[in-house]
Design a protein around this motif. Structure first.
Motif, short mmCIF file in Angstrom:
data_model
loop_
_atom_site.label_atom_id
_atom_site.label_comp_id
_atom_site.label_asym_id
_atom_site.label_seq_id
_atom_site.Cartn_x
_atom_site.Cartn_y
_atom_site.Cartn_z
N LYS A 199 12.05 18.85 -35.33
CA LYS A 199 11.85 20.70 -35.34
C LYS A 199 12.42 20.91 -34.09
CE LYS A 199 8.16 23.84 -36.56
NZ LYS A 199 8.64 24.79 -35.41
N SER A 200 11.97 20.45 -33.16
CA SER A 200 12.43 21.14 -31.77
C SER A 200 13.95 21.16 -31.43
CB SER A 200 11.74 20.33 -30.42
OG SER A 200 12.13 20.72 -29.14
N PHE A 201 14.53 19.93 -32.08
CA PHE A 201 15.90 20.09 -32.11
C PHE A 201 16.74 21.36 -32.90
CE2 PHE A 201 19.36 18.56 -35.07
CZ PHE A 201 20.56 18.57 -34.04
N GLU A 202 15.91 21.73 -34.03
CA GLU A 202 16.35 22.69 -34.88
C GLU A 202 16.19 24.01 -34.21
OE1 GLU A 202 14.41 22.09 -38.40
OE2 GLU A 202 15.44 19.91 -39.00
N ASP A 203 14.80 23.95 -33.74
CA ASP A 203 14.36 25.64 -33.00
C ASP A 203 15.34 25.75 -32.04
OD1 ASP A 203 12.29 25.64 -34.96
OD2 ASP A 203 10.85 24.85 -33.68
N ALA A 259 20.09 10.29 -31.87
CA ALA A 259 18.97 9.31 -31.98
C ALA A 259 18.82 9.17 -30.25
CB ALA A 259 19.42 8.03 -32.46
N HIS A 260 19.88 8.98 -29.38
CA HIS A 260 19.75 8.92 -28.07
C HIS A 260 18.89 10.04 -27.43
CE1 HIS A 260 20.71 7.39 -24.08
NE2 HIS A 260 21.22 8.52 -23.86
N LYS A 261 19.33 11.10 -27.60
CA LYS A 261 18.79 12.43 -27.22
C LYS A 261 17.42 12.28 -27.63
CE LYS A 261 22.79 15.56 -27.38
NZ LYS A 261 22.78 16.00 -26.19
N LEU A 262 16.68 11.81 -28.81
CA LEU A 262 15.52 12.10 -29.12
C LEU A 262 14.86 10.48 -28.90
CD1 LEU A 262 16.06 13.48 -32.73
CD2 LEU A 262 15.69 14.51 -30.52
N HIS A 263 15.46 9.72 -28.34
CA HIS A 263 14.80 8.41 -27.46
C HIS A 263 14.19 7.76 -28.86
CE1 HIS A 263 15.10 10.39 -23.52
NE2 HIS A 263 14.58 11.36 -24.17
N THR A 264 15.08 7.56 -29.81
CA THR A 264 14.62 6.84 -30.98
C THR A 264 15.90 5.85 -31.41
OG1 THR A 264 13.64 6.91 -33.11
CG2 THR A 264 15.32 8.52 -32.83
N ASN A 265 15.50 5.19 -32.56
CA ASN A 265 16.54 4.35 -33.17
C ASN A 265 17.67 5.10 -34.31
OD1 ASN A 265 17.31 2.28 -35.43
ND2 ASN A 265 17.00 1.05 -33.83
N SER A 266 18.73 4.92 -34.20
CA SER A 266 19.67 5.73 -35.06
C SER A 266 19.37 5.32 -36.69
CB SER A 266 21.01 5.48 -34.93
OG SER A 266 21.61 4.03 -35.21
N SER A 300 17.99 8.00 -39.36
CA SER A 300 18.76 8.54 -40.48
C SER A 300 17.81 7.92 -41.62
CB SER A 300 19.93 7.22 -40.47
OG SER A 300 20.60 7.40 -41.71
N GLN A 301 16.84 7.01 -41.60
CA GLN A 301 15.93 7.03 -42.83
C GLN A 301 15.10 8.31 -43.12
OE1 GLN A 301 13.84 3.22 -42.48
NE2 GLN A 301 12.89 3.40 -44.55
N ILE A 302 14.59 8.44 -41.83
CA ILE A 302 13.59 9.69 -41.76
C ILE A 302 14.32 11.05 -42.45
CG2 ILE A 302 12.32 11.44 -40.39
CD1 ILE A 302 11.16 8.81 -38.98
N ILE A 303 15.58 11.12 -41.98
CA ILE A 303 16.33 12.38 -42.27
C ILE A 303 16.74 12.34 -43.98
CG2 ILE A 303 18.61 13.83 -42.34
CD1 ILE A 303 18.73 13.14 -39.33
N ASN A 304 17.00 11.06 -44.55
CA ASN A 304 17.31 11.01 -45.74
C ASN A 304 15.89 11.30 -46.69
OD1 ASN A 304 19.77 9.71 -46.85
ND2 ASN A 304 19.64 9.05 -44.54
N GLU A 305 14.77 10.81 -46.14
CA GLU A 305 13.67 10.74 -47.03
C GLU A 305 12.63 12.23 -46.92
OE1 GLU A 305 11.34 7.34 -46.35
OE2 GLU A 305 12.77 6.23 -46.95
#
Length: 577
Positions: free
Chosen positions: A458-462, A477-484, A488-493
């Motif tokens: 949400k912060s990325f979008e805002d 994923a690197h910018k958000l400090h998470t695993n790609s 990917s799974q969260i964006i899809n779902e």
């Protein structure tokens, strides 16, 4: 004390002569040609030395100046355009935005004045405008503004052009109140009188005749006895003659128009010359002197043959010639001028799209077809003409039907988009984004991690992080400090789309909002709009825009410009094209 004076004098003369030496090579060359008149190729004996010196020293500011001088002294339009390209090249190497802006402006002027190619000219003027945005050179800015107005005036955007001319005219008028070098005063007067002439032309086409009359009187009074501004005096006389003819003051109109020919032809301004010839012809027609009228109408055709150029307001010129030779029963000349009219229509439709959709055509396609059919009976090759015209007519009907269908779809889709934008339903993160998945679609990640990633998204979008060029899921994923994989799974779902589609919709919604709410975006080319929202390819941008919004970006821009122009918004649009 004398010693101090002596040392000071030595330092002064060292500084003076070091600076003099720095510029003396260029100065000593330029003084040999700077007094030659425009288009005098003798200047190149020295100008080639100037350009060679600038190349050797990699002095790109001077190199741009040398090429700009080459444009001025070149005798042919082809050479002028070639050196205008070189000026832009050198200016870009200089990395000086004022020099770059001036170079693009110069190239646009060549397209406009020497070739009468308005669309390429407008492209160059817009580049000049972009580079001048942060400039402190107000003269350059207003010169660009004036030339943008010139092209818009010829394309039929008279309201928008008028705003440009009025702003430039106000600037030049204010500068004339200041004390300055005679050369600067001369340039400001040129700018003032030329922008005044263009304002009159806009008023005439907008049917604001009283306003035009007042300015014509002012322009004539200020230029009539001034030998430095006879060209401008000719322009004002031309407009006076057209206005007198409108009032049916035919003899005075003819006198004014004929007097204006010499100063306009002196600078080979064939565009305004044809306007003069046409209205002189109409004046003779009003005096029932068809013989003289036809001679002037034929002068317009001579210019058309030589330059492949005609203004939309001169279309009637060919209608008059066709009527005349039809009455004379001269089938050969009637056929020739009918063909010329068809050729003129093709050029008008191509280069003057806005005007060609609104200009009244007494000789529409059907009339021309009927005339061709009649001529076919008196010429051996007429049957091929009628076959071709029938085919063109059918093709035209099909094109018009398709155009109407597309316009209907565009209006529907535009209205849908507009409603969403006005109701804040078209923000990048709205609609299907952030929807909760069904129970059987939920990922096996813990809710806390999912919540953290969704919050970061949400912060990325805002913050409109999605407009970054070359953004991949690994980079995000690197910018958000998470695993790609998690991302990917969260964006899809939770977003309901894959990463690429998610990114595309964010970008297209972002740029759609910009186009609707920020009028400066309406002036950008498609390549620039694609870049502004992070899409590398013009084609990819256009395809995505159409797929997501149901219409092409060019159609959306035209519809938005039309809404603003017709008063659907309470602010004026600047820079519409």
């Amino acid at each position: 004390m004398k010693k101090i004076y002596f040392i000071t004098a030595i330092l002064f003369f060292n500084l003076y002569f070091s600076q003099h030496k720095k510029y003396s090579d260029y100065y000593n060359i330029k003084k040999n040609y700077e007094n030659y008149p425009e288009n005098d190729s003798r200047a190149f004996v020295f100008l080639d030395q100037y350009i060679k010196l600038a190349k050797q020293k990699k002095d790109y500011d001077r190199l741009a100046q040398g090429y700009e001088d080459a444009v001025f002294y070149s005798a042919s339009s082809v050479d002028k355009l070639k050196y205008a390209d070189s000026t832009v090249y050198a200016a870009l190497l200089s990395k000086n935005n004022d020099i770059i802006s001036d170079a693009y402006l110069g190239k646009g002027i060549i397209y406009y004045f020497n070739y009468k190619k308005y669309k390429p000219a407008l492209d160059e003027y817009l580049k000049a405008y972009e580079y001048s945005e942060n400039s402190t050179n107000d003269y350059l800015k207003n010169e660009i503004l004036y030339h943008l107005g010139v092209v818009k005036c010829y394309l039929g955007y008279y309201d928008s052009a008028l705003a440009h001319f009025q702003k430039a005219n106000d600037y030049f008028y204010q500068k004339l109140q200041e004390k300055a070098h005679p050369n600067i005063i001369f340039n400001n007067k040129k700018g003032y009188y030329n922008s005044l002439h263009r304002i009159i032309v806009c008023y005439r086409n907008l049917k604001s005749y009283n306003a035009a009359d007042s300015l014509i009187t002012k322009g004539l009074a200020q230029t009539q006895n001034n030998p430095d501004f006879q060209q401008e005096y000719g322009y004002f006389l031309k407009e006076k003659g057209i206005e007198q003819l409108r009032k049916n003051d035919v003899k005075n109109a003819l006198n004014s128009l004929q007097k204006s020919i010499k100063p306009i032809n002196h600078i080979n301004d064939f565009a305004w010359s044809t306007v003069n010839y046409f209205y002189i012809g109409k004046s003779y027609l009003a005096l029932e002197n068809s013989h003289e009228a036809i001679q002037y109408f034929q002068k317009v055709d001579s210019v058309f043959q030589e330059h492949n150029f005609i203004l939309p307001e001169l279309r009637e010129n060919y209608e008059q010639l066709i009527h005349y030779y039809k009455d004379q029963k001269d089938n050969s000349k009637e056929l020739y001028y009918t063909k010329q009219l068809l050729k003129a229509d093709r050029i008008i439709s191509k280069d003057f799209a806005y005007l060609s959709s609104t200009i009244h055509k007494d000789y529409d396609t059907r009339t021309l077809q009927e005339e061709k059919e009649r001529l076919e009976r008196t010429t051996s090759w007429g049957k091929w003409i009628i076959i071709g015209l029938i085919f063109l007519a059918l093709l035209l009907v099909a094109i018009i039907a398709e155009k109407l269908r597309n316009e209907k779809n565009i209006k529907i889709n535009y209205k849908i988009l507009e409603d969403k934008i006005l109701n804040n339903l078209y923000t990048p993160s709205h609609e299907k984004f952030d929807s909760k998945p069904n129970e059987d679609e939920k990922c096996n990640l813990n809710e806390e991690l999912v919540g953290q990633i969704l919050s970061k998204l949400k912060s990325f979008e805002d913050k409109c992080g999605f407009i970054e060029n070359g953004l991949t899921i690994n980079k995000l994923a690197h910018k958000l400090h998470t695993n790609s994989n998690y991302l990917s799974q969260i964006i899809n779902e939770y977003k309901g789309v894959n990463f690429n589609r998610y990114l595309s919709e964010l970008r297209i919604r972002y740029i759609t909002n910009k186009l609707y709410n920020d009028k400066i975006y309406l002036t950008y080319k498609i390549e620039t709009l694609a870049e502004k929202c992070g899409i590398a390819s013009r084609t990819n941008f256009s395809n995505l825009f159409r797929e997501i919004n149901g219409m092409r970006p060019t159609d959306f821009i035209k519809k938005r410009q039309k809404d603003i122009k017709t008063g659907c918004q309470n602010f004026p649009v600047f820079g519409t094209v």
